[in-house]
Design a protein around this motif. Structure first.
Motif, short mmCIF file in Angstrom:
data_model
loop_
_atom_site.label_atom_id
_atom_site.label_comp_id
_atom_site.label_asym_id
_atom_site.label_seq_id
_atom_site.Cartn_x
_atom_site.Cartn_y
_atom_site.Cartn_z
N LYS A 68 0.84 -1.19 0.00
CA LYS A 68 0.00 0.00 0.00
C LYS A 68 0.88 1.25 0.00
N MET A 69 0.44 2.27 -0.74
CA MET A 69 1.17 3.52 -0.76
C MET A 69 1.14 4.15 0.64
N ILE A 70 2.25 4.71 1.07
CA ILE A 70 2.33 5.33 2.39
C ILE A 70 1.69 6.71 2.35
N ASN A 71 0.68 6.91 3.19
CA ASN A 71 -0.07 8.16 3.26
C ASN A 71 0.31 8.93 4.53
N ILE A 72 0.64 10.19 4.34
CA ILE A 72 1.00 11.07 5.46
C ILE A 72 0.07 12.27 5.44
N MET A 73 -0.44 12.64 6.61
CA MET A 73 -1.24 13.86 6.73
C MET A 73 -0.43 14.90 7.50
N ILE A 74 -0.36 16.09 6.95
CA ILE A 74 0.28 17.22 7.62
C ILE A 74 -0.82 18.15 8.10
N VAL A 75 -0.84 18.42 9.40
CA VAL A 75 -1.83 19.32 9.99
C VAL A 75 -1.07 20.54 10.50
N GLU A 76 -1.24 21.64 9.79
CA GLU A 76 -0.47 22.86 10.06
C GLU A 76 -1.31 24.06 9.65
N ASP A 77 -1.44 25.05 10.53
CA ASP A 77 -2.25 26.22 10.21
C ASP A 77 -1.56 27.20 9.27
N ASP A 78 -0.25 27.17 9.19
CA ASP A 78 0.50 28.05 8.30
C ASP A 78 0.60 27.40 6.92
N ALA A 79 -0.05 28.02 5.92
CA ALA A 79 -0.12 27.44 4.58
C ALA A 79 1.26 27.26 3.96
N GLN A 103 8.54 14.65 -2.74
CA GLN A 103 9.78 14.38 -3.50
C GLN A 103 10.39 13.05 -3.10
N TYR A 104 10.14 12.60 -1.88
CA TYR A 104 10.65 11.31 -1.42
C TYR A 104 9.68 10.17 -1.70
N GLY A 105 8.56 10.47 -2.37
CA GLY A 105 7.65 9.42 -2.81
C GLY A 105 6.46 9.16 -1.92
N TYR A 106 6.24 9.98 -0.91
CA TYR A 106 5.08 9.79 -0.03
C TYR A 106 3.85 10.43 -0.64
N ASN A 107 2.69 9.86 -0.36
CA ASN A 107 1.41 10.46 -0.72
C ASN A 107 1.00 11.34 0.45
N VAL A 108 0.82 12.63 0.22
CA VAL A 108 0.63 13.59 1.31
C VAL A 108 -0.75 14.24 1.22
N PHE A 109 -1.44 14.27 2.37
CA PHE A 109 -2.69 15.02 2.52
C PHE A 109 -2.41 16.20 3.43
N GLN A 110 -3.12 17.30 3.21
CA GLN A 110 -2.92 18.49 4.03
C GLN A 110 -4.22 18.85 4.74
N ALA A 111 -4.09 19.32 5.97
CA ALA A 111 -5.22 19.84 6.73
C ALA A 111 -4.77 21.13 7.41
N CYS A 112 -5.67 22.12 7.44
CA CYS A 112 -5.30 23.43 8.00
C CYS A 112 -5.53 23.52 9.49
N ASP A 113 -6.32 22.60 10.05
CA ASP A 113 -6.56 22.59 11.49
C ASP A 113 -7.10 21.23 11.90
N GLY A 114 -7.36 21.08 13.19
CA GLY A 114 -7.82 19.80 13.71
C GLY A 114 -9.16 19.36 13.18
N ILE A 115 -10.07 20.30 13.00
CA ILE A 115 -11.40 19.97 12.49
C ILE A 115 -11.28 19.44 11.05
N ASP A 116 -10.48 20.12 10.23
CA ASP A 116 -10.24 19.68 8.86
C ASP A 116 -9.59 18.29 8.86
N ALA A 117 -8.64 18.07 9.75
CA ALA A 117 -7.97 16.76 9.84
C ALA A 117 -8.97 15.67 10.19
N LEU A 118 -9.80 15.90 11.20
CA LEU A 118 -10.78 14.88 11.59
C LEU A 118 -11.76 14.58 10.46
N ASP A 119 -12.17 15.61 9.73
CA ASP A 119 -13.08 15.41 8.60
C ASP A 119 -12.42 14.52 7.54
#
Length: 87
Positions: A8-19, A31-47
């Motif tokens: 399975k592709m490795i999925n990483i979520m970054i939760v950071e308020d600074d865009a 660039q290192y081959g990870y699949n990355v999701f972004q969230a701007c805050d905790g509520i966005d991350a939970l969703d």
């Protein structure tokens, strides 16, 4: 090159308020081959966590409400694959 864990592709979520910080970290990880999701805050991350499988969450906890961290912890504890790894 994409990175895989047990087929399975490795999925990483970054939760950071600074865009800018989110984009910088995402670009570096992609660039290192990870699949990355972004969230701007905790509520966005939970969703997003309700809809996506994530292997690793990178959190900026300085400006977070404690209750949001507890909810993310509950999500991680309820993940069936995480439970299998703990035992």
């Amino acid at each position: 090159m994409k990175l895989y864990l047990e087929g399975k592709m490795i999925n990483i979520m970054i939760v950071e308020d600074d865009a800018n910080q989110r984009k910088l970290m995402s670009s570096a990880l992609e660039q290192y081959g990870y699949n990355v999701f972004q969230a701007c805050d905790g509520i966005d991350a939970l969703d997003q966590l309700d809809k996506k499988h994530v292997d690793l969450i990178i959190l900026d906890i300085i400006n977070w409400r404690f209750s949001t961290l507890i909810e993310i912890g509950k999500y991680c504890n309820n993940d069936k694959e995480a439970k299998q790894c703990e035992s």
